[in-house]
Design a protein around this motif. Structure first.
Motif, PDB file in Angstrom:
ATOM      1  N   GLU A  51      41.229  48.563  42.192  1.00 32.97           N
ATOM      2  CA  GLU A  51      42.022  47.502  42.805  1.00 32.97           C
ATOM      3  C   GLU A  51      42.109  47.697  44.313  1.00 32.97           C
ATOM      4  OE1 GLU A  51      46.133  47.546  41.705  1.00 32.97           O
ATOM      5  OE2 GLU A  51      46.265  49.744  41.769  1.00 32.97           O
ATOM      6  N   ALA A  52      42.388  46.591  45.003  1.00 31.39           N
ATOM      7  CA  ALA A  52      42.648  46.618  46.433  1.00 31.39           C
ATOM      8  C   ALA A  52      44.130  46.396  46.659  1.00 31.39           C
ATOM      9  CB  ALA A  52      41.846  45.529  47.144  1.00 31.39           C
ATOM     10  N   ASN A  53      44.665  47.087  47.639  1.00 32.49           N
ATOM     11  CA  ASN A  53      46.049  46.872  48.062  1.00 32.49           C
ATOM     12  C   ASN A  53      46.040  46.853  49.581  1.00 32.49           C
ATOM     13  OD1 ASN A  53      48.784  46.736  48.490  1.00 32.49           O
ATOM     14  ND2 ASN A  53      49.301  48.402  47.097  1.00 32.49           N
ATOM     15  N   GLY A  54      46.037  45.646  50.157  1.00 29.58           N
ATOM     16  CA  GLY A  54      45.872  45.556  51.599  1.00 29.58           C
ATOM     17  C   GLY A  54      44.505  46.089  51.987  1.00 29.58           C
ATOM     18  N   LYS A  55      44.486  47.097  52.847  1.00 24.15           N
ATOM     19  CA  LYS A  55      43.228  47.699  53.278  1.00 24.15           C
ATOM     20  C   LYS A  55      42.905  48.990  52.523  1.00 24.15           C
ATOM     21  CE  LYS A  55      43.616  45.837  57.958  1.00 24.15           C
ATOM     22  NZ  LYS A  55      43.597  46.155  59.404  1.00 24.15           N
ATOM     23  N   TRP A  56      43.670  49.278  51.478  1.00 26.33           N
ATOM     24  CA  TRP A  56      43.434  50.455  50.651  1.00 26.33           C
ATOM     25  C   TRP A  56      42.686  50.063  49.387  1.00 26.33           C
ATOM     26  CZ3 TRP A  56      44.947  55.383  52.141  1.00 26.33           C
ATOM     27  CH2 TRP A  56      45.805  55.458  53.243  1.00 26.33           C
ATOM     28  N   LEU A  57      41.804  50.951  48.920  1.00 29.81           N
ATOM     29  CA  LEU A  57      41.094  50.758  47.660  1.00 29.81           C
ATOM     30  C   LEU A  57      41.480  51.900  46.729  1.00 29.81           C
ATOM     31  CD1 LEU A  57      37.496  49.522  47.165  1.00 29.81           C
ATOM     32  CD2 LEU A  57      38.318  51.457  45.821  1.00 29.81           C
ATOM     33  N   LEU A  58      41.922  51.545  45.522  1.00 32.50           N
ATOM     34  CA  LEU A  58      42.392  52.533  44.565  1.00 32.50           C
ATOM     35  C   LEU A  58      41.555  52.476  43.299  1.00 32.50           C
ATOM     36  CD1 LEU A  58      44.958  51.419  46.311  1.00 32.50           C
ATOM     37  CD2 LEU A  58      46.297  52.710  44.669  1.00 32.50           C
ATOM     38  N   MET A  59      41.047  53.649  42.886  1.00 34.86           N
ATOM     39  CA  MET A  59      40.254  53.773  41.671  1.00 34.86           C
ATOM     40  C   MET A  59      41.030  54.647  40.689  1.00 34.86           C
ATOM     41  SD  MET A  59      36.263  55.003  41.358  1.00 34.86           S
ATOM     42  CE  MET A  59      35.758  53.824  42.621  1.00 34.86           C
ATOM     43  N   HIS A  60      41.433  54.046  39.558  1.00 34.20           N
ATOM     44  CA  HIS A  60      42.281  54.729  38.585  1.00 34.20           C
ATOM     45  C   HIS A  60      41.436  55.305  37.452  1.00 34.20           C
ATOM     46  CE1 HIS A  60      46.129  52.852  40.095  1.00 34.20           C
ATOM     47  NE2 HIS A  60      45.233  52.018  40.591  1.00 34.20           N
ATOM     48  N   PHE A  61      41.579  56.620  37.226  1.00 31.06           N
ATOM     49  CA  PHE A  61      40.879  57.306  36.143  1.00 31.06           C
ATOM     50  C   PHE A  61      41.862  57.659  35.038  1.00 31.06           C
ATOM     51  CE2 PHE A  61      38.686  58.236  40.100  1.00 31.06           C
ATOM     52  CZ  PHE A  61      37.356  58.021  39.797  1.00 31.06           C
TER      53      PHE A  61
END
Length: 301
Positions: A51-61
């Motif tokens: 997912e994207a949150n603003g300018k951050w990219l988060l990859m959930h494992f």
């Protein structure tokens, strides 16, 4: 430069090839990521969400592990079929996620961290972001109220700096900052205290419309992370894609005036505006026809 629309497209494309897949290989150029991988191996985990949150990219494992990345000015995520030649050299690789048939590679990403849900909640940058313009929950009213609150708490802030402040509204970058202010006919160096309710509402609305227009490519089944240079003018001509950004000394596309340029804010970011379409407003003569009192004086730029 990566702005919220770029990160959104990257997260969307990564999600299409990674979500629900088992990680078969993880590699990294960062010692701090390697240390976490040694203790809590990434290989074998399932990628649950990107997912994207603003300018951050988060990859959930699976197993409560989250890879958080921020591109700043130079980073990017690439997607390759297994065995396909990379477009960037291996020395630029910062993280590699491999699943059956695909590789996701982060190149020159300056910020990359592993978190648990608890440690991410404690991290000051991500949890305190303002409403994400490209999230499903964002509305003009939400953006408008965020700008209203900032005007009340920081009346001397310059509007262009506020548009870049990710804790107010998340996703806008330097290009959109100038383009949004132009669309609302707001001088980018004006203080928040001089803005009318209508001007704040216009900026909250235009921010979403501009960014959504630049994520349409890739919304289907195809894997697309790049759709060319962003546009705000609706022109098909690539030389006419923006209203003011990068156009110092050129004629305004709206009125024919000359576009001006000046560095702004703590990071000395480039700001562009049309002095005719975006007149200065400050203390002095009242500006008529607004829904709140605003006052104008000359400003030397």
């Amino acid at each position: 430069m990566p702005e919220g629309d770029t990160i959104y497209r990257s997260a969307r494309a990564l999600a299409k090839v990674l979500t629900g897949k088992h990680v078969t290989k993880f590699d990294t150029g960062y010692a701090h990521l390697a240390t976490v991988n040694d203790d809590r191996p990434v290989a074998g985990r399932i990628i649950e969400k990107v997912e994207a949150n603003g300018k951050w990219l988060l990859m959930h494992f699976s197993g409560d592990l989250i890879l958080v990345t921020h591109m700043l000015m130079s980073g990017s995520w690439h997607i390759y079929k297994t065995g396909e030649k990379w477009w960037s050299p291996r020395k630029a690789m910062r993280a590699l996620i491999e699943v059956d048939g695909w590789q996701a590679v982060a190149f020159n990403v300056p910020v990359a961290e592993f978190h648990t849900a608890a440690s991410l909640a404690r991290k000051s940058s991500v949890p305190r972001l303002g409403p994400d313009i490209l999230s499903d929950s964002y509305t003009t009213d939400i953006g408008f109220h965020a700008l209203q609150e900032r005007a009340a708490s920081h009346p001397e802030d310059e509007i262009a700096n506020v548009l870049l402040n990710q804790r107010v509204i998340a996703g806008l970058g330097n290009v959109y900052k100038s383009e949004v202010a132009f669309a609302a006919r707001v001088h980018p160096f004006r203080h928040m205290s001089t803005l009318s309710m209508d001007e704040m509402r216009q900026m909250a609305d235009v921010s979403q419309r501009y960014m959504k227009a630049n994520i349409l490519d890739g919304s289907g089944d195809g894997i697309i992370t790049y759709s060319g240079n962003r546009r705000t003018t609706h022109s098909a001509n690539r030389e006419e894609r923006l209203w003011v950004y990068g156009r110092r000394g050129k004629e305004c596309r709206r009125c024919g005036g000359i576009i001006e340029y000046r560095k702004q804010g703590p990071g000395a970011r480039s700001t562009y505006w049309c002095p005719e379409c975006q007149p200065w407003v400050g203390e002095g003569e009242a500006v008529k026809g607004r829904d709140t009192p605003i006052r104008r004086t000359r400003m030397s730029c």
